[in-house]
Design a protein around this motif. Structure first.
Motif: not given
Length: 122
Positions: A8-37
């Motif tokens: 199986q595929i375990h994970y995908f890695r995606v580059p971002v410019n600003n980690l904190e801003q991206s975490i906020q966007w992916y959790t608040e806008i897309l609803g993904l759950q933060l597991r580790f930071n």
């Protein structure tokens, strides 16, 4: 002889410019759950499927590629509420392209704050 070692595929890695801003966007806008930071890496998850790993990378890094100069997506999401999701993203000032249809499936492209091109279909 079967050489199917991978299961199986375990994970995908995606580059971002600003980690904190991206975490906020992916959790608040897309609803993904933060597991580790930690440090320059964050692990996010949906209800099922591979993990989605954000990596703070060089400013010009993107998680998509180009074909004849046009960006192509690398990550595709699935939703059963595609029209509602399209409206939702639009009202939150996300860069969203128009809805398209292909053989009975609807899809559209949208971009995260780092400019990564993503797709969602039903």
């Amino acid at each position: 002889m079967n050489n199917a070692f991978l299961e199986q595929i375990h994970y995908f890695r995606v580059p971002v410019n600003n980690l904190e801003q991206s975490i906020q966007w992916y959790t608040e806008i897309l609803g993904l759950q933060l597991r580790f930071n930690q440090d320059n890496l964050a692990v996010l998850a949906l209800k099922s499927g591979p993990l989605y790993v954000l990596v703070e990378a060089d400013h010009d890094s993107r998680g998509h590629f180009t074909v004849k100069g046009n960006p192509e997506f690398s990550v595709g999401f699935v939703t059963s509420r595609i029209r509602e999701f399209h409206t939702y993203l639009t009202t939150r000032d996300v860069q969203v392209e128009s809805m398209q249809e292909d053989q009975g499936h609807n899809f559209f492209y949208f971009y995260d704050p780092s400019g990564n091109k993503l797709q969602v279909h039903n």
